[in-house]
Design a protein around this motif. Structure first.
Motif, short mmCIF file in Angstrom:
data_model
loop_
_atom_site.label_atom_id
_atom_site.label_comp_id
_atom_site.label_asym_id
_atom_site.label_seq_id
_atom_site.Cartn_x
_atom_site.Cartn_y
_atom_site.Cartn_z
N PHE A 117 9.25 0.43 -19.12
CA PHE A 117 10.19 -0.30 -19.75
C PHE A 117 9.69 -1.30 -20.25
CE2 PHE A 117 13.85 -2.73 -20.27
CZ PHE A 117 14.82 -2.01 -20.73
N VAL A 118 9.35 -2.52 -19.46
CA VAL A 118 8.65 -3.83 -19.73
C VAL A 118 7.67 -3.70 -20.81
CG1 VAL A 118 7.73 -5.96 -18.89
CG2 VAL A 118 9.82 -4.86 -17.85
N LEU A 119 7.01 -2.87 -20.39
CA LEU A 119 5.32 -2.90 -21.41
C LEU A 119 5.60 -2.45 -22.67
CD1 LEU A 119 2.25 -3.40 -21.02
CD2 LEU A 119 2.16 -0.68 -20.70
N VAL A 120 6.42 -1.50 -22.83
CA VAL A 120 6.76 -0.94 -24.18
C VAL A 120 7.56 -2.01 -24.91
CG1 VAL A 120 7.85 0.95 -25.48
CG2 VAL A 120 6.49 1.40 -23.53
N GLY A 121 8.61 -2.48 -23.93
CA GLY A 121 9.60 -3.33 -24.57
C GLY A 121 8.82 -4.70 -25.03
N ILE A 122 7.78 -5.08 -24.44
CA ILE A 122 7.09 -6.15 -25.14
C ILE A 122 6.46 -5.89 -26.21
CG2 ILE A 122 5.03 -7.78 -24.62
CD1 ILE A 122 5.96 -7.74 -21.35
N ILE A 123 5.69 -4.77 -26.26
CA ILE A 123 5.20 -4.25 -27.45
C ILE A 123 5.98 -4.34 -28.59
CG2 ILE A 123 3.99 -2.37 -28.50
CD1 ILE A 123 2.90 -1.62 -25.90
N LEU A 124 7.20 -3.95 -28.38
CA LEU A 124 8.46 -3.97 -29.62
C LEU A 124 9.10 -5.06 -29.67
CD1 LEU A 124 10.25 -0.41 -28.36
CD2 LEU A 124 8.59 -0.64 -30.28
N GLY A 125 8.54 -6.06 -29.08
CA GLY A 125 8.97 -7.33 -29.58
C GLY A 125 10.01 -7.81 -28.76
N GLN A 126 10.20 -7.23 -27.62
CA GLN A 126 11.41 -7.97 -26.61
C GLN A 126 10.80 -9.08 -25.73
OE1 GLN A 126 14.95 -6.36 -26.85
NE2 GLN A 126 13.77 -5.79 -28.89
N HIS A 128 11.93 -11.49 -24.38
CA HIS A 128 12.57 -11.86 -23.09
C HIS A 128 12.00 -11.15 -21.83
CE1 HIS A 128 14.94 -8.38 -24.38
NE2 HIS A 128 15.33 -8.26 -23.01
N LEU A 129 11.53 -9.99 -21.92
CA LEU A 129 10.96 -9.21 -20.96
C LEU A 129 9.55 -9.66 -20.44
CD1 LEU A 129 11.55 -5.55 -22.42
CD2 LEU A 129 13.00 -6.91 -20.53
N LEU A 130 8.87 -10.43 -21.01
CA LEU A 130 7.82 -11.11 -20.72
C LEU A 130 7.97 -12.40 -19.76
CD1 LEU A 130 4.70 -10.81 -20.83
CD2 LEU A 130 4.60 -12.19 -22.79
N SER A 131 8.45 -12.25 -18.75
CA SER A 131 8.70 -13.45 -17.93
C SER A 131 8.42 -13.15 -16.39
CB SER A 131 10.02 -13.84 -17.78
OG SER A 131 10.80 -12.92 -17.00
N PHE A 135 8.48 -9.32 -12.89
CA PHE A 135 7.62 -8.97 -11.90
C PHE A 135 8.22 -8.83 -10.67
CE2 PHE A 135 4.65 -10.41 -15.48
CZ PHE A 135 4.01 -9.31 -15.76
N THR A 136 9.42 -9.91 -10.44
CA THR A 136 10.08 -9.95 -9.23
C THR A 136 10.95 -8.90 -9.05
OG1 THR A 136 11.45 -11.45 -9.81
CG2 THR A 136 9.38 -12.39 -8.72
N ARG B 179 17.34 -14.93 -24.06
CA ARG B 179 17.44 -15.01 -25.58
C ARG B 179 18.28 -16.16 -26.02
NH1 ARG B 179 18.46 -8.54 -25.70
NH2 ARG B 179 19.31 -9.51 -23.82
N MET B 180 18.88 -16.80 -24.87
CA MET B 180 20.02 -17.54 -25.42
C MET B 180 19.78 -19.20 -25.43
SD MET B 180 23.44 -17.80 -25.91
CE MET B 180 24.80 -18.72 -25.59
#
Lengths: 172, 309
Positions: A117-126, A128-131, A135-136, B179-180
């Motif tokens: 989810f995180v990996l594909v989300g980052i590829i799709l420009g999300q 905020h998942l890259l934090s 990982f915690t 995002r905020m």
């Protein structure tokens, strides 16, 4: 096995877990993390019914939960479908009816689905998942999901009926 | 036969993956007004009664368990609150005079937010059913006049902004979501402006763009800056400074702010019926010059006690 009972059982399981995920568990966060009861249900269904059903159930569950999230619709569906397929494929070779299989599969599926989810989300420009928090969250959620699996796997067994390898020779 | 079944299974997986990618593409390209946005809004409205019922049922249980897990911190919090009550009683005596002074200053500055923005009370009925976003859903929607980008406050201060609206529901992006971002002003002596960003669910916000030479005190109040075309009117309390440091050679201060609103346990909020882009007083406008505003006059906003220094 009764195919009608399995279908009704699968739909019931989907509704129950979706309700729990969207309305119950957001109030029960530990260390700010809530379980992903849907991926546990996907793992439970895939473990009983195999890869094809696991992937289809995962896709449906993912689309439904995506409706209530702010991520692109289809992101959870993709990760749940792939994990459902993986658990279903794995299960055909190694499945044993011991109590710890549920928590193990639930926790592993949670880590796999969360990472995808995180990996594909980052590829799709999300972005905020890259934090660091991602990982915690993933391992903490996996532990929580392992505990939740102790309830979800027996519930799945009840709703879907006995798997083929659990039937007596007379029933089979 | 086994080879055929394996091939069939793979075909199913490939079809599901392709369908997922199609859905993602449709959603990203269509935005909230596209077909996927419509499906989302319809699903939320259909699910609304269940959501409200479940919230009424499970929230007390959740609060109870939360109280147990936080009992240690609650005791120390209780002691700190007793001390705070003593301090506040002393301050209350001085407050009468300050109120009057505040009112005079507000008139002088002609702030559009304070006391003039119409608000709408709403109940929080659910929080995000996932671990990677920090949102809350309220029991009001477009039927009640809520629109995207409207600010949301609680009695304590800023909570977030509306990011999605259906007929009967609206979703708030909370301050703690990464995002905020909120344009803020330090309400102490410096009057410096910066931007807060959520730290993925942590109970503090990061503040950027504060000059390293700016004097900042811990406990200093931070309010929305309301610069031109800002998403929030000026003067809404956001939080208090909890840590300040400056690294050698850094171009900005390391600043952390704790939101005043308890975002994990908010139950009621006020939506400010104020839109991003509504004309507000430009900071460059000399005080006394009144910018045109379409803000309706009605009951005061919940956070109208806040003001620029």
């Amino acid at each position: 096995m009764n195919p009608v009972r399995r279908r009704v059982g699968a739909v019931t399981l989907l509704i129950v877990t979706l309700l729990a995920q969207s309305s119950f568990f957001p109030h029960f966060r530990f260390f700010g993390v809530m379980p992903d009861v849907l991926i546990v249900a996907v793992a439970a269904v895939a473990a009983r019914e195999g890869a094809e059903v696991g992937a289809t159930f995962g896709f449906t569950a993912g689309v439904l939960i995506d409706l209530f999230l702010e991520v692109p619709l289809g992101l959870s569906a993709l990760s749940y479908a792939v994990v459902g397929y993986g658990v279903g494929t794995l299960h055909t070779g190694i499945m044993r009816s011991t109590w710890w299989i549920g928590p193990l599969l639930g926790g592993t599926a949670s880590i796999a689905a969360g990472s995808l989810f995180v990996l594909v989300g980052i590829i799709l420009g999300q972005d905020h998942l890259l934090s660091l928090r991602s990982f915690t969250v993933i391992p903490t959620r996996a532990i929580y999901d392992g505990v939740v699996a102790l309830l979800v796997f027996p519930l799945t067994a009840q709703l879907l009926g006995p798997a083929e390898d659990e039937l007596s020779p007379y029933e089979a | 036969m086994a080879v055929y079944r394996r091939s069939q299974r793979r075909t199913v997986l490939v079809l599901l993956v392709l369908t997922s990618i199609t859905l993602v593409t449709l959603d990203l390209r269509g935005g909230s007004d596209g077909p996927i946005g419509f499906v989302r809004r319809t699903a939320r409205d259909a699910f609304a009664p269940v959501e409200s019922g479940a919230d009424a049922l499970f929230r007390p249980l959740g609060d109870f368990l939360d109280g147990i897990s936080r009992s240690g911190s609650l005791k120390s919090e209780n002691r700190a609150l007793h001390k705070r009550i003593d301090d506040l009683e002393g301050q209350l005596a001085r407050a009468g005079g300050l109120d009057r002074e505040n009112e005079v200053l507000r008139k002088l500055l002609n702030l559009p937010f304070a006391g003039e923005i119409e608000t709408l009370a709403a109940k929080v009925v659910s929080f995000a059913p996932g671990n990677f976003e920090w949102t809350a859903t309220i029991d009001r929607g477009s039927r009640d006049g809520i629109e995207e980008d409207m600010p949301v406050v609680s009695g304590e201060g800023l909570v977030g902004r509306i990011i999605e609206v259906s007929d009967t529901r609206a979703k708030i992006l909370l301050l703690t979501d990464p995002r905020m971002s909120v344009g803020i002003r330090l309400a102490g002596v410096s009057d410096e402006t910066g931007v807060t960003t959520g730290l993925a669910g942590k109970d503090v916000l990061q503040v950027d763009l504060i000059d390293p030479d700016t004097p900042v005190d811990e406990e200093e109040l931070v309010v929305t800056s309301g610069l031109q075309q800002a998403r929030f009117p000026p003067g809404i309390p956001v939080g208090t400074v909890v840590s300040v440091s400056t690294r050698r050679g850094a171009l900005q201060k390391d600043l952390r702010v704790r939101p005043l609103a308890d975002l994990e346990r908010i139950e009621f909020v006020e939506v400010l019926l104020w839109k991003n882009g509504s004309p507000v007083v430009d900071d460059a406008t000399p005080s006394g010059d009144v910018a045109e505003t379409s803000i309706p006059e009605s009951k005061p906003a919940a956070a109208d006690g806040a003001d620029r220094p």
